[in-house]
Design an enzyme around this catalytic site. Structure first.
Site, mmCIF file in Angstrom:
data_model
loop_
_atom_site.group_PDB
_atom_site.id
_atom_site.type_symbol
_atom_site.label_atom_id
_atom_site.label_comp_id
_atom_site.label_asym_id
_atom_site.label_seq_id
_atom_site.Cartn_x
_atom_site.Cartn_y
_atom_site.Cartn_z
ATOM 1 N N HIS A 185 -22.953 9.345 37.739
ATOM 2 C CA HIS A 185 -24.174 8.590 37.412
ATOM 3 C C HIS A 185 -23.812 7.121 37.187
ATOM 4 O O HIS A 185 -22.770 6.811 36.612
ATOM 5 C CB HIS A 185 -24.867 9.173 36.178
ATOM 6 C CG HIS A 185 -26.226 8.594 35.997
ATOM 7 N ND1 HIS A 185 -26.428 7.360 35.433
ATOM 8 C CD2 HIS A 185 -27.444 9.047 36.374
ATOM 9 C CE1 HIS A 185 -27.720 7.085 35.459
ATOM 10 N NE2 HIS A 185 -28.363 8.095 36.026
ATOM 11 N N GLU A 201 -24.738 5.010 35.147
ATOM 12 C CA GLU A 201 -24.480 4.592 33.760
ATOM 13 C C GLU A 201 -23.035 4.897 33.378
ATOM 14 O O GLU A 201 -22.435 4.189 32.570
ATOM 15 C CB GLU A 201 -25.491 5.263 32.819
ATOM 16 C CG GLU A 201 -26.849 4.569 32.938
ATOM 17 C CD GLU A 201 -28.060 5.452 32.740
ATOM 18 O OE1 GLU A 201 -27.921 6.548 32.172
ATOM 19 O OE2 GLU A 201 -29.152 5.050 33.175
ATOM 20 N N GLY A 226 -34.701 3.116 35.477
ATOM 21 C CA GLY A 226 -35.259 2.745 34.179
ATOM 22 C C GLY A 226 -35.994 1.414 34.169
ATOM 23 O O GLY A 226 -36.324 0.889 33.112
ATOM 24 N N SER A 235 -36.808 5.326 38.653
ATOM 25 C CA SER A 235 -38.210 5.104 38.305
ATOM 26 C C SER A 235 -39.194 6.004 39.056
ATOM 27 O O SER A 235 -40.305 5.587 39.373
ATOM 28 C CB SER A 235 -38.581 3.625 38.482
ATOM 29 O OG SER A 235 -37.806 2.826 37.604
ATOM 30 N N ASN A 279 -32.743 14.361 34.355
ATOM 31 C CA ASN A 279 -31.597 13.879 33.583
ATOM 32 C C ASN A 279 -32.129 13.295 32.282
ATOM 33 O O ASN A 279 -32.720 12.219 32.283
ATOM 34 C CB ASN A 279 -30.872 12.812 34.436
ATOM 35 C CG ASN A 279 -29.793 12.087 33.664
ATOM 36 O OD1 ASN A 279 -29.389 12.499 32.578
ATOM 37 N ND2 ASN A 279 -29.310 10.990 34.239
ATOM 38 N N GLU A 283 -29.279 6.656 43.934
ATOM 39 C CA GLU A 283 -30.006 5.986 42.856
ATOM 40 C C GLU A 283 -29.611 4.514 42.800
ATOM 41 O O GLU A 283 -28.579 4.164 42.212
ATOM 42 C CB GLU A 283 -29.664 6.632 41.511
ATOM 43 C CG GLU A 283 -29.995 8.102 41.437
ATOM 44 C CD GLU A 283 -30.085 8.572 39.992
ATOM 45 O OE1 GLU A 283 -31.188 8.943 39.579
ATOM 46 O OE2 GLU A 283 -29.076 8.535 39.283
ATOM 47 N N LYS A 297 -30.484 12.175 29.874
ATOM 48 C CA LYS A 297 -29.573 11.139 29.327
ATOM 49 C C LYS A 297 -29.326 11.437 27.842
ATOM 50 O O LYS A 297 -29.427 12.591 27.437
ATOM 51 C CB LYS A 297 -30.137 9.736 29.577
ATOM 52 C CG LYS A 297 -30.545 9.558 31.046
ATOM 53 C CD LYS A 297 -30.770 8.147 31.454
ATOM 54 C CE LYS A 297 -31.138 8.120 32.935
ATOM 55 N NZ LYS A 297 -31.303 6.779 33.465
HETATM 56 P P1 PGA Z 1 -35.195 6.813 35.684
HETATM 57 O O1 PGA Z 1 -33.651 7.283 35.739
HETATM 58 O O2 PGA Z 1 -36.002 7.884 36.339
HETATM 59 O O3 PGA Z 1 -35.482 6.690 34.205
HETATM 60 O O4 PGA Z 1 -35.270 5.518 36.398
HETATM 61 C C1 PGA Z 1 -33.148 7.954 36.848
HETATM 62 C C2 PGA Z 1 -31.710 8.340 36.612
HETATM 63 O O5 PGA Z 1 -30.953 7.537 36.049
HETATM 64 O O6 PGA Z 1 -31.279 9.459 36.980
#
Ligand code: PGA
Length: 248
Positions: free
Chosen positions: A95, A97, A171, A211, A10, A165, A12
């Site tokens: 997701h 976010e 992140g 992460s 992803n 997740e 983003k």
């Molecule tokens: P990350 O994000 O690997 O940067 O922690 C994972 C995600 O949000 O899909």
């Protein structure tokens, strides 16, 4: 039942035309294991570019978001029909976010998921708890609520991959431990068995996200209910290939 190992990337809202091309060129130059299913989800403006640049037969392209209705007067939205029209085959929904920043509800996410599936897209359905929810010990209840919104209106899960997740791990550099992730994945699968049936629950892939990087990915390899990863930050880097190869 053997579930095919799956790795999603992803991107983003990261990258430029040039950077997305570089990431895909790097993937094209590698010998990727045939048995691993890979989906990359670049920013929507670059989906078309990614489909054209990608030369790897095991890599598919997806969107990060999709609308719950057909093309029409919905300013700024991205429809399943358009995603498919440019040759992408997957979309993410739910997701964290989008759940937390854009305030998408469980029901809206479920509708998007259903609309995408009904129109021929495959879906990576993201779920997971916040840090406060983790501390309050309601992780499985939160995941169940997010899943139930979908299972209420979608009965066929063959084109859904679930991505667990935990929001606190995204992140932050603080991935869940493989044992903690496995425990939650097991709980998710048990819950799915109750709602969509044992057979579908056994067949559904459940990815871990938060992460994941080239170094920690192999630590999850022996976990029975962890069927792959959804990768954010590290999907922009060459180590994404190490994650794809982490089960070899
Ligand atoms: P990350 O994000 O690997 O940067 O922690 C994972 C995600 O949000 O899909």
């Amino acid at each position: 039942m053997a579930r095919q190992f799956f790795v999603g990337g992803n991107f983003k809202a990261n990258g430029t035309k040039k950077q997305v091309t570089q990431i895909i060129d790097n993937l094209n130059s590698q010998e990727l294991p045939k048995e691993v299913e890979v989906v990359i989800a670049p920013p929507s403006l670059y989906i078309d570019l990614a489909v054209k640049e990608n030369k790897q037969p095991t890599v598919q392209v997806g969107a990060q978001n999709v609308f719950n209705k057909p093309p029409g007067a919905y300013t700024g939205e991205l429809t399943a029909e358009q995603i498919l029209d440019v040759g992408a085959t997957w979309t993410l929904t739910g997701h964290s976010e989008r759940r937390t920043i854009i305030k998408e509800s469980d029901e809206f996410i479920a509708e998007k998921t259903k609309y995408a599936l009904d129109n021929g897209l495959k879906v990576i359905l993201c779920i997971g708890e916040t840090l406060d929810e983790r501390k309050s010990d309601v992780t499985l209840q939160v995941c169940a609520r997010q899943l139930d919104a979908v299972s209420k209106i979608v009965s066929d899960w063959k084109n859904i991959v679930v991505a667990y997740e935990p929001v606190w791990a995204i992140g932050t550099g603080l991935a869940a431990t493989p044992d903690d992730a496995q425990e939650t994945h097991k709980g998710i699968r048990e819950h799915l068995a109750k709602t969509i049936g044992k057979e579908q629950a056994e067949a559904t892939r459940i990815l871990y996200g938060g992460s994941v990087n080239g170094k920690n990915a192999p630590d999850f390899r022996d976990k029975a209910d962890i069927d792959g990863f959804l990768v954010g930050g590290a999907s922009l880097k060459p180590e994404f290939v190490d994650i794809i190869k982490s089960r070899l």
